[in-house]
Design a protein around this motif. Sequence first.
Motif, PDB file in Angstrom:
ATOM      1  N   ILE A 184       0.872  -1.171   0.000  1.00 11.78           N
ATOM      2  CA  ILE A 184       0.000   0.000   0.000  1.00 11.78           C
ATOM      3  C   ILE A 184       0.907   1.218   0.000  1.00 11.78           C
ATOM      4  O   ILE A 184       1.738   1.379   0.899  1.00 11.78           O
ATOM      5  CB  ILE A 184      -0.900   0.049   1.247  1.00 11.78           C
ATOM      6  N   LEU A 185       0.770   2.071  -0.990  1.00  8.32           N
ATOM      7  CA  LEU A 185       1.583   3.281  -1.080  1.00  8.32           C
ATOM      8  C   LEU A 185       0.668   4.488  -1.130  1.00  8.32           C
ATOM      9  O   LEU A 185      -0.360   4.474  -1.804  1.00  8.32           O
ATOM     10  CB  LEU A 185       2.478   3.224  -2.317  1.00  8.32           C
TER      11      LEU A 185
ATOM     12  N   ALA B 121      -3.199   7.127  -4.021  1.00 12.42           N
ATOM     13  CA  ALA B 121      -2.929   5.784  -3.498  1.00 12.42           C
ATOM     14  C   ALA B 121      -2.523   4.860  -4.630  1.00 12.42           C
ATOM     15  O   ALA B 121      -3.012   4.994  -5.763  1.00 12.42           O
ATOM     16  CB  ALA B 121      -4.156   5.227  -2.788  1.00 12.42           C
ATOM     17  N   PHE B 122      -1.611   3.930  -4.325  1.00  9.92           N
ATOM     18  CA  PHE B 122      -1.168   2.920  -5.291  1.00  9.92           C
ATOM     19  C   PHE B 122      -1.064   1.616  -4.511  1.00  9.92           C
ATOM     20  O   PHE B 122      -0.311   1.522  -3.553  1.00  9.92           O
ATOM     21  CB  PHE B 122       0.187   3.315  -5.869  1.00  9.92           C
ATOM     22  N   VAL B 123      -1.837   0.609  -4.914  1.00 14.76           N
ATOM     23  CA  VAL B 123      -1.966  -0.635  -4.152  1.00 14.76           C
ATOM     24  C   VAL B 123      -1.836  -1.818  -5.106  1.00 14.76           C
ATOM     25  O   VAL B 123      -2.346  -1.763  -6.230  1.00 14.76           O
ATOM     26  CB  VAL B 123      -3.331  -0.701  -3.443  1.00 14.76           C
ATOM     27  N   ALA B 124      -1.156  -2.879  -4.680  1.00 13.25           N
ATOM     28  CA  ALA B 124      -1.026  -4.056  -5.556  1.00 13.25           C
ATOM     29  C   ALA B 124      -0.755  -5.314  -4.742  1.00 13.25           C
ATOM     30  O   ALA B 124      -0.299  -5.258  -3.596  1.00 13.25           O
ATOM     31  CB  ALA B 124       0.096  -3.854  -6.571  1.00 13.25           C
TER      32      ALA B 124
ATOM     33  N   PHE C 183      -4.398  -1.102  -7.929  1.00 12.15           N
ATOM     34  CA  PHE C 183      -5.421  -0.071  -7.812  1.00 12.15           C
ATOM     35  C   PHE C 183      -4.742   1.274  -7.644  1.00 12.15           C
ATOM     36  O   PHE C 183      -3.796   1.404  -6.852  1.00 12.15           O
ATOM     37  CB  PHE C 183      -6.325  -0.346  -6.609  1.00 12.15           C
ATOM     38  N   THR C 184      -5.202   2.282  -8.384  1.00 13.00           N
ATOM     39  CA  THR C 184      -4.698   3.639  -8.216  1.00 13.00           C
ATOM     40  C   THR C 184      -5.874   4.596  -8.085  1.00 13.00           C
ATOM     41  O   THR C 184      -6.994   4.301  -8.523  1.00 13.00           O
ATOM     42  CB  THR C 184      -3.814   4.091  -9.394  1.00 13.00           C
ATOM     43  N   THR C 185      -5.605   5.745  -7.491  1.00  7.81           N
ATOM     44  CA  THR C 185      -6.648   6.749  -7.304  1.00  7.81           C
ATOM     45  C   THR C 185      -7.244   7.173  -8.633  1.00  7.81           C
ATOM     46  O   THR C 185      -8.467   7.292  -8.777  1.00  7.81           O
ATOM     47  CB  THR C 185      -6.059   7.973  -6.577  1.00  7.81           C
TER      48      THR C 185
END
Length: 255
Positions: free
Chosen positions: A140-141, A149-152, A197-199
Amino acid sequence: MLAVFDNSVGKSPEALRSPHSDSVCALKDGFLAHHFSSLHPVSVTINLHEAGVIAYSMDRQNPLLPRFDTHFHDLDCLLDIFCLFQGHIENITHLKQQYGLNKTANEVIIIMEAYRTLRDRGPYPADQVVRDIHGKFAFILYDNSSKTAFVATDTDGSVPFFWGTDSEGNLVLSDDAEMMKKGCGRSFAPFPKGCFFTTSGGLRSFEHPLNELKLVPRVDSSGQVCGATFKVDADSRKETGMPRVGSATNWSQNY
């Protein structure tokens, strides 16, 4: 690990909301962050103000020990990027070389540098950036400068990782299913394998970037619908083109 993002930063897919929703507002009065701290006395909670909150435990004693780091920007130590990472990267040496990092850089530093390169220069599309990370991981970034947000998670879903929505449509992410139930009720599901997932771009597959994702209703042990999972639709194809800035390829505005 735990992150709750205000819906302006991370808008949960509507499909995650259960028709029998019994969720609460995870951000109100720091509800879910306080619950996390009560379960993990040796933990760190970062208040992102209107953007939400993130937290991680320092007492996890397992092979997939979460790691946390921040990048400090400017001399007055304004926080720029936060990153929670769980798991390990197998091609860590190659990625250090690719991003020009020194030998002491860990997984968190690599994720942050990969994101920063994507954000600032965009030499590769976002799906390639994540696909180049080989290993068992979830991260989670949060970028404080752009409220992004940047999630993977990896292609096998090796690390337990969930996402869901609270009563206000805020995005909740955690590696703890019980934490998700506390904040989201039935409105959560495992984070889709091989996806990010990104904003700005929402949920996408990095394993199959040219295919659309389709939702599959999720049913619990009592037979009630509780959110949805997302899978690659093998029969669909996206229309895509290479973005250009002047004469140079640049993906920095397309993550």
